[in-house]
Design a protein around this motif. Sequence first.
Motif, PDB file in Angstrom:
ATOM      1  N   ALA A   1      63.449 110.086  69.457  1.00  0.00           N
ATOM      2  CA  ALA A   1      64.790 109.718  69.606  1.00  0.00           C
ATOM      3  C   ALA A   1      64.531 108.872  71.075  1.00  0.00           C
ATOM      4  O   ALA A   1      64.925 107.835  71.577  1.00  0.00           O
ATOM      5  N   GLU A   2      63.047 108.776  71.581  1.00  0.00           N
ATOM      6  CA  GLU A   2      63.435 108.582  73.034  1.00  0.00           C
ATOM      7  C   GLU A   2      63.364 106.940  72.968  1.00  0.00           C
ATOM      8  O   GLU A   2      63.025 105.849  73.522  1.00  0.00           O
ATOM      9  N   GLN A   3      62.371 106.172  71.390  1.00  0.00           N
ATOM     10  CA  GLN A   3      62.409 105.264  70.955  1.00  0.00           C
ATOM     11  C   GLN A   3      63.559 104.238  70.569  1.00  0.00           C
ATOM     12  O   GLN A   3      63.695 103.058  70.383  1.00  0.00           O
ATOM     13  N   LEU A   4      64.910 104.639  70.237  1.00  0.00           N
ATOM     14  CA  LEU A   4      66.026 104.394  70.128  1.00  0.00           C
ATOM     15  C   LEU A   4      66.807 103.646  71.101  1.00  0.00           C
ATOM     16  O   LEU A   4      66.531 103.994  72.729  1.00  0.00           O
ATOM     17  N   GLY A   5      66.954 102.182  71.111  1.00  0.00           N
ATOM     18  CA  GLY A   5      67.113 100.678  71.935  1.00  0.00           C
ATOM     19  C   GLY A   5      66.335 100.298  72.498  1.00  0.00           C
ATOM     20  O   GLY A   5      66.320  99.681  72.818  1.00  0.00           O
ATOM     21  N   THR A   6      64.852 100.987  72.103  1.00  0.00           N
ATOM     22  CA  THR A   6      63.254  99.745  72.476  1.00  0.00           C
ATOM     23  C   THR A   6      63.089  98.210  71.154  1.00  0.00           C
ATOM     24  O   THR A   6      63.834  98.675  70.220  1.00  0.00           O
ATOM     25  N   ARG A   7      62.254  97.893  71.700  1.00  0.00           N
ATOM     26  CA  ARG A   7      62.164  96.983  70.677  1.00  0.00           C
ATOM     27  C   ARG A   7      60.723  97.293  70.166  1.00  0.00           C
ATOM     28  O   ARG A   7      60.316  97.408  70.785  1.00  0.00           O
ATOM     29  N   LEU A   8      60.989  97.352  69.136  1.00  0.00           N
ATOM     30  CA  LEU A   8      59.792  97.981  68.012  1.00  0.00           C
ATOM     31  C   LEU A   8      59.063  96.222  67.405  1.00  0.00           C
ATOM     32  O   LEU A   8      60.013  95.530  66.771  1.00  0.00           O
ATOM     33  N   PRO A   9      58.041  96.213  67.360  1.00  0.00           N
ATOM     34  CA  PRO A   9      56.651  95.304  66.757  1.00  0.00           C
ATOM     35  C   PRO A   9      57.338  95.072  65.490  1.00  0.00           C
ATOM     36  O   PRO A   9      56.789  96.288  64.587  1.00  0.00           O
ATOM     37  N   LEU A  10      57.476  93.933  64.638  1.00  0.00           N
ATOM     38  CA  LEU A  10      57.421  94.480  62.887  1.00  0.00           C
ATOM     39  C   LEU A  10      55.936  93.193  62.504  1.00  0.00           C
ATOM     40  O   LEU A  10      55.484  92.602  63.832  1.00  0.00           O
ATOM     41  N   ASP A  11      55.661  93.340  61.151  1.00  0.00           N
ATOM     42  CA  ASP A  11      53.981  93.077  60.855  1.00  0.00           C
ATOM     43  C   ASP A  11      54.385  91.701  60.788  1.00  0.00           C
ATOM     44  O   ASP A  11      55.476  91.084  59.836  1.00  0.00           O
ATOM     45  N   PHE A  12      54.384  90.485  61.870  1.00  0.00           N
ATOM     46  CA  PHE A  12      54.303  89.457  61.713  1.00  0.00           C
ATOM     47  C   PHE A  12      54.347  88.521  60.486  1.00  0.00           C
ATOM     48  O   PHE A  12      55.700  87.786  59.573  1.00  0.00           O
TER      49      PHE A  12
END
Length: 83
Positions: A18-29
Motif C-alpha cells: 500500500a505504501e508503494q502506491l503512487g511511487t515510481r517503480l523501476p522496470l528491468d530495462f
Amino acid sequence: DFDDAEGRQAQQQLELAAEQLGTRLPLDFVKFQSVQTLSLFVVSNQEEGEVSALSGVRLWGTAVATTNMTEFKRVAGEKGEGE
C-alpha cells in the motif's frame, strides 16, 4: 482478453504494498527496450478487495527517434558486429 493471463509467463512481476502506491517503480530495462504494446494484469487487490481500480499509470522512457547515435558508447564487441 485476460482469460489465460495467469498461465502465461510475465516479463516482469511487481508486488506492491500500500505504501508503494503512487511511487515510481523501476522496470528491468533490457526487457522493455522495444515495447509496442503493454498489458497490465492485476492478480489480486490491496487488502483482497473485490474490485481493481487504476486511476492512472505513468511511464517514463525515451523514444528511439530521440536517441543520438553519435553519442553511443559501445560497451562490448566490435563495430559492425551483430549487424
